[in-house]
Design an enzyme around this catalytic site. Structure first.
Site, mmCIF file in Angstrom:
data_model
loop_
_atom_site.group_PDB
_atom_site.id
_atom_site.type_symbol
_atom_site.label_atom_id
_atom_site.label_comp_id
_atom_site.label_asym_id
_atom_site.label_seq_id
_atom_site.Cartn_x
_atom_site.Cartn_y
_atom_site.Cartn_z
ATOM 1 N N THR A 17 -18.118 -39.561 -6.082
ATOM 2 C CA THR A 17 -17.771 -40.697 -5.272
ATOM 3 C C THR A 17 -16.746 -40.094 -4.113
ATOM 4 O O THR A 17 -16.601 -40.502 -2.980
ATOM 5 C CB THR A 17 -16.948 -41.586 -6.174
ATOM 6 O OG1 THR A 17 -18.012 -42.171 -6.823
ATOM 7 C CG2 THR A 17 -16.368 -42.802 -5.058
ATOM 8 N N TYR A 30 -22.647 -47.549 -2.597
ATOM 9 C CA TYR A 30 -22.291 -46.249 -1.801
ATOM 10 C C TYR A 30 -23.203 -45.341 -2.666
ATOM 11 O O TYR A 30 -23.797 -45.486 -3.706
ATOM 12 C CB TYR A 30 -21.038 -45.858 -1.746
ATOM 13 C CG TYR A 30 -20.462 -45.503 -3.148
ATOM 14 C CD1 TYR A 30 -19.942 -46.575 -3.954
ATOM 15 C CD2 TYR A 30 -20.285 -44.375 -3.589
ATOM 16 C CE1 TYR A 30 -19.462 -46.134 -5.376
ATOM 17 C CE2 TYR A 30 -20.273 -43.776 -4.845
ATOM 18 C CZ TYR A 30 -19.484 -44.913 -5.759
ATOM 19 O OH TYR A 30 -18.998 -44.523 -6.834
ATOM 20 N N SER A 63 -22.095 -37.593 -10.854
ATOM 21 C CA SER A 63 -21.635 -36.668 -12.027
ATOM 22 C C SER A 63 -22.377 -37.111 -13.404
ATOM 23 O O SER A 63 -22.373 -36.702 -14.286
ATOM 24 C CB SER A 63 -20.347 -36.552 -12.401
ATOM 25 O OG SER A 63 -19.671 -37.554 -12.722
ATOM 26 N N THR A 96 -16.233 -38.644 -10.849
ATOM 27 C CA THR A 96 -15.307 -39.100 -11.935
ATOM 28 C C THR A 96 -15.908 -39.399 -13.442
ATOM 29 O O THR A 96 -15.302 -39.390 -14.396
ATOM 30 C CB THR A 96 -14.324 -40.121 -11.737
ATOM 31 O OG1 THR A 96 -15.353 -41.454 -11.323
ATOM 32 C CG2 THR A 96 -13.431 -39.905 -10.405
ATOM 33 N N ASP A 97 -17.192 -39.711 -13.314
ATOM 34 C CA ASP A 97 -17.818 -40.360 -14.509
ATOM 35 C C ASP A 97 -17.890 -39.200 -15.701
ATOM 36 O O ASP A 97 -17.786 -39.494 -16.941
ATOM 37 C CB ASP A 97 -19.294 -40.752 -14.277
ATOM 38 C CG ASP A 97 -19.270 -42.058 -13.353
ATOM 39 O OD1 ASP A 97 -18.235 -42.715 -13.156
ATOM 40 O OD2 ASP A 97 -20.577 -42.398 -13.129
ATOM 41 N N LYS A 169 -11.417 -40.761 -18.619
ATOM 42 C CA LYS A 169 -11.714 -41.867 -17.681
ATOM 43 C C LYS A 169 -11.573 -43.056 -18.455
ATOM 44 O O LYS A 169 -12.357 -43.242 -19.435
ATOM 45 C CB LYS A 169 -12.964 -41.846 -16.792
ATOM 46 C CG LYS A 169 -12.992 -42.922 -15.827
ATOM 47 C CD LYS A 169 -14.402 -42.484 -15.044
ATOM 48 C CE LYS A 169 -14.433 -43.556 -13.812
ATOM 49 N NZ LYS A 169 -15.588 -43.549 -13.027
ATOM 50 N N GLU A 291 -10.702 -41.592 -45.030
ATOM 51 C CA GLU A 291 -11.592 -42.693 -45.540
ATOM 52 C C GLU A 291 -12.988 -42.322 -46.102
ATOM 53 O O GLU A 291 -13.549 -42.927 -46.640
ATOM 54 C CB GLU A 291 -11.877 -43.814 -44.375
ATOM 55 C CG GLU A 291 -10.773 -44.765 -44.297
ATOM 56 C CD GLU A 291 -11.118 -45.599 -43.117
ATOM 57 O OE1 GLU A 291 -11.938 -46.738 -43.666
ATOM 58 O OE2 GLU A 291 -10.626 -45.609 -42.304
HETATM 59 C C1 SIN Z 1 -17.400 -41.426 -9.272
HETATM 60 O O1 SIN Z 1 -17.222 -40.028 -8.897
HETATM 61 O O2 SIN Z 1 -16.213 -42.116 -9.280
HETATM 62 C C2 SIN Z 1 -18.572 -42.235 -9.850
HETATM 63 C C3 SIN Z 1 -19.702 -41.316 -9.690
HETATM 64 C C4 SIN Z 1 -19.807 -39.725 -10.092
HETATM 65 O O3 SIN Z 1 -19.259 -39.706 -11.098
HETATM 66 O O4 SIN Z 1 -20.322 -38.856 -9.635
#
Ligand code: SIN
Length: 334
Positions: A17, A30, A63, A96-97, A169, A291
């Site tokens: 992103t 997007y 990602s 970010t994924d 995340k 457990e």
């Molecule tokens: C992001 O970057 O926030 C989402 C899409 C990705 O992980 O490429």
């Protein structure tokens, strides 16, 4: 005259992103990874005063589509930049994924102390209030900072600095989507200054059994994650046990599941599949023989690792050993 040489920072772009572009700035929709690294850098005010940048496009993917092949290329490029004395620090721009997975993977295979910072953004580059430029500014500042040396890969998002093993995340939207739920964030950025709160007391790869050499021409072991819940059955586990070399249970609570699912996992372990118990809760520590009788079942306890990070350690671990005791030792260490 004091030495005013700017740090030389290599920026390796992979997409995400942070490089996302909208067709219409009023829209949530997007395409991730649409813009090249030069566009990202051009959007960061004051970058030329901060560092001398060497930019490279390693990949252009969202990602969610990160692959082991890109990981191997990225790790090899980072390794050679670490050995290049003209480069002071490295930044990786990333979606970010799966950013936490790439950061953790790199923490296991990169054996250098040079500052290495991963960064992403929650808003596409074309959005009003895009967070990418500020995050990238902080990442470059951090990579040029002596205090970042010897901490393993760091993640910087929304002014917070995280260690690779800790970062997760924790939200699917919003700029404050990253946290280190178990041990807390490593520190924070204040302008160009990195303020660390803690040492990295978790082990990272400078002395690990894993290295980029083992990735050459390797076929990665298949490791699947199975998610536990109420009235979970056994058929998915029985099926995956015929396909995978490793299974990670994203278990309820302390890495648990229904009796029927646990018996299926025990059958899988008995037939040589490495079975790791992790927790779906997102924080805490799955301990051995609490457990569940791991000794009797032949299971491995994930400790503090999330299911997705346990999967990465198990894949790398299986390249070294299939012995549950030796695999447990990796989980106790990393
Ligand atoms: C992001 O970057 O926030 C989402 C899409 C990705 O992980 O490429």
């Amino acid at each position: 005259m004091p030495d005013r040489r700017l740090p030389v920072i290599a920026v390796l772009a992979t997409g995400g992103t942070i490089a996302g572009a909208q067709a219409d700035t009023a829209s949530h929709a997007y395409q991730a990874g649409a813009l090249g690294v030069e566009r990202l850098l051009d959007a960061v005010p004051g970058l030329a005063q901060l560092a001398e940048i060497q930019a490279e496009q390693v990949a252009s993917v969202g990602s969610q589509n990160m692959t082991y092949a890109v990981w191997a290329t990225l790790a090899q490029r980072i390794d050679s930049l670490c050995q290049d004395s003209s480069v002071d620090g490295i930044v990786v721009t990333h979606g970010t994924d799966t950013l936490e997975e790439t950061a953790y993977f790199l923490s296991l295979v990169i054996r250098h102390d040079k500052p290495l910072v991963l960064v992403g953004a929650m808003r596409p580059a074309t959005a009003p209030g895009a967070d990418g430029p500020a995050n990238l500014f902080h990442a470059v500042a951090l990579a040029g900072c002596e205090a970042a040396r010897g901490r393993g890969p760091l993640v910087v998002m929304n002014e917070d600095i995280h260690y690779a093993r800790e970062v997760q995340k924790v939200a699917c939207a919003g700029v404050n989507a990253f946290a280190s739920p178990n041990r807390g964030r490593a520190g924070m950025m204040r302008g160009t200054h990195a303020q660390f709160f803690s040492r990295n007391d978790t082990v990272y790869g400078t002395a690990s059994e894993f290295s980029i050499e083992m990735l050459n021409a390797v076929t990665w072991p298949r490791v699947d994650v199975v998610h536990a819940g109420v009235d979970m059955g056994s058929d998915l586990i029985d099926f995956l046990a015929t396909k995978a070399q490793g299974l990670v249970l994203a278990g309820v609570g302390d890495g648990n599941a229904t009796d029927i699912a646990m018996r299926a996992l025990q059958r899988a372990a008995a037939q040589g599949v490495a079975v790791v118990r992790a927790s779906r809760t997102g924080t805490g520590r799955v301990g051995r023989n609490v457990e569940v009788d791991d000794d009797a079942a032949g299971f491995i306890a994930a400790g503090e690792l999330s299911p997705q990070k346990a999967r990465i350690l198990l894949m790398l671990g299986l390249l070294v050993s299939a012995n549950p005791t030796e695999l447990q030792a990796f989980f106790d260490r990393y």
